[in-house]
Structures are given as C-alpha cells and as structure tokens.
Design an enzyme around this catalytic site. Sequence first.
Site, PDB file in Angstrom:
ATOM      1  N   THR A  11      29.882 -18.840 -42.108  1.00  0.00           N
ATOM      2  CA  THR A  11      29.389 -17.473 -41.964  1.00  0.00           C
ATOM      3  C   THR A  11      30.469 -16.561 -42.504  1.00  0.00           C
ATOM      4  O   THR A  11      31.548 -17.032 -42.870  1.00  0.00           O
ATOM      5  CB  THR A  11      29.086 -17.129 -40.490  1.00  0.00           C
ATOM      6  OG1 THR A  11      28.274 -15.978 -40.449  1.00  0.00           O
ATOM      7  CG2 THR A  11      30.348 -16.882 -39.682  1.00  0.00           C
ATOM      8  N   ALA A  51      28.870 -12.864 -50.000  1.00  0.00           N
ATOM      9  CA  ALA A  51      27.560 -13.517 -50.087  1.00  0.00           C
ATOM     10  C   ALA A  51      27.291 -14.072 -51.484  1.00  0.00           C
ATOM     11  O   ALA A  51      26.565 -15.058 -51.636  1.00  0.00           O
ATOM     12  CB  ALA A  51      26.462 -12.539 -49.688  1.00  0.00           C
ATOM     13  N   CYS A  89      30.250 -17.327 -51.414  1.00  0.00           N
ATOM     14  CA  CYS A  89      30.233 -18.360 -50.373  1.00  0.00           C
ATOM     15  C   CYS A  89      28.808 -18.872 -50.142  1.00  0.00           C
ATOM     16  O   CYS A  89      27.921 -18.087 -49.799  1.00  0.00           O
ATOM     17  CB  CYS A  89      30.806 -17.794 -49.074  1.00  0.00           C
ATOM     18  SG  CYS A  89      30.751 -18.970 -47.709  1.00  0.00           S
ATOM     19  N   THR A 118      27.081 -18.048 -46.698  1.00  0.00           N
ATOM     20  CA  THR A 118      26.934 -16.635 -46.350  1.00  0.00           C
ATOM     21  C   THR A 118      25.757 -16.067 -47.130  1.00  0.00           C
ATOM     22  O   THR A 118      25.652 -16.286 -48.332  1.00  0.00           O
ATOM     23  CB  THR A 118      28.222 -15.863 -46.716  1.00  0.00           C
ATOM     24  OG1 THR A 118      29.322 -16.424 -46.003  1.00  0.00           O
ATOM     25  CG2 THR A 118      28.109 -14.387 -46.380  1.00  0.00           C
TER      26      THR A 118
END
Length: 193
Positions: A12, A167, A170, A173
């Site tokens: 996350t 985002a 990763c 994410t």
Amino acid sequence: MAEHKPDIMYGTTIITVRKGGKVVMAGDGQVSLGQTIMKGNARKVRRLGKSGAVIAGFAGATADAFTLLERLETKLEQYPDQLMRACVELAKDWRTDRYLRRLEAMMLVADKKITLALTGLGDVLEPEDGIMAIGSGGNFALSAARALIDMDLDAETIARKAMNIAAKICVYTNDHFTIETLDAELSSLEKAI
C-alpha cells in the site's frame, strides 16, 4: 528484508504532509493477496477517537493493522491529547507482548501537533520535515512530496500528487485515495517564514 509470505496481504502507500497549518494523510485503496488484487477501494486512512482529532493510516496485514488501531485508540483514551505518549506506550506493548510481537503492520498517525510512524520493532519516529510515508510505494510518494514541498502548493495537493506518482510506479498501490485533513499548528520553520 522480511520474507514475503504469499498468504498475507502486503503493499500500500500511506503519506502524511504538514504544510500551511494543515496536516493531510492519504492512502490508496488496493488490497493485494500475493499477486492478486482483492479489493480496490479499502479505507486504510481513518480518524481515531471520539473527537476524531487523530488520523491514522496503516500498511501491512489488514487484520494486524486493525488490532493495532484498536490498541492505539485504547492508549489515546488513557492518555488524551498526548499522541506521543500513547504511541510510545503502544510501541512498548507491541515490542514486548508475545501476541502483538507477531503483528505485521506499520502505522502513520498524526494530530494537530505531531506526526509519527510506528513499527513492530518498537520505533516511534517523527519526520524532520513534516512529510512521512510508509508501505510498498512509500519511498516513491516520499520522494515526490519532498520535491514538491517548496512549491506554491497546499498540503493536500502535494499529498495527492505524491500518491499519484506512487500509484504509477508501485504495483501494490492504486489511485483510489482516502484523504483525511486536520488543522495543524504551524511548525517553527513555517512560523519563521
């Protein structure tokens, strides 16, 4: 680095940014189990306590994180308006309690005065610059936010831009963000400007 366990939910990005009398915490909504996205709109950032004066975000095993959030709420009831003390007491328990020691999560917490990161190693860390990030995309978001902090942008805009960059890089994410904001005391650096 810890061994990756495929049956535990990892990954996350959570970031907190302090600037201009605001503290903003943002987290993505992706929950992954191994290489599979299980959910895209989880709420990993939330307000704690009856007054909602503390915001918290977590990364790591979801059930473990909820256990720690509940423990932190109990500590905040014991030590009202003392976030640092509540976090230190939680870290002591987390480090020494046989059950809690096995929990695999990290947390970011913030109130109007302070931002802290808590780890299972007993660390309670305060950022030097009002920016802190955790999770698999944490370093990407942290780097982006530090690059943007001196720009003419507010805390929420910086947090959103940093999360968008994380985002895009990763795989754990996504771009479904939960954002919480508190009024914050100006840092000594901001007061001097």
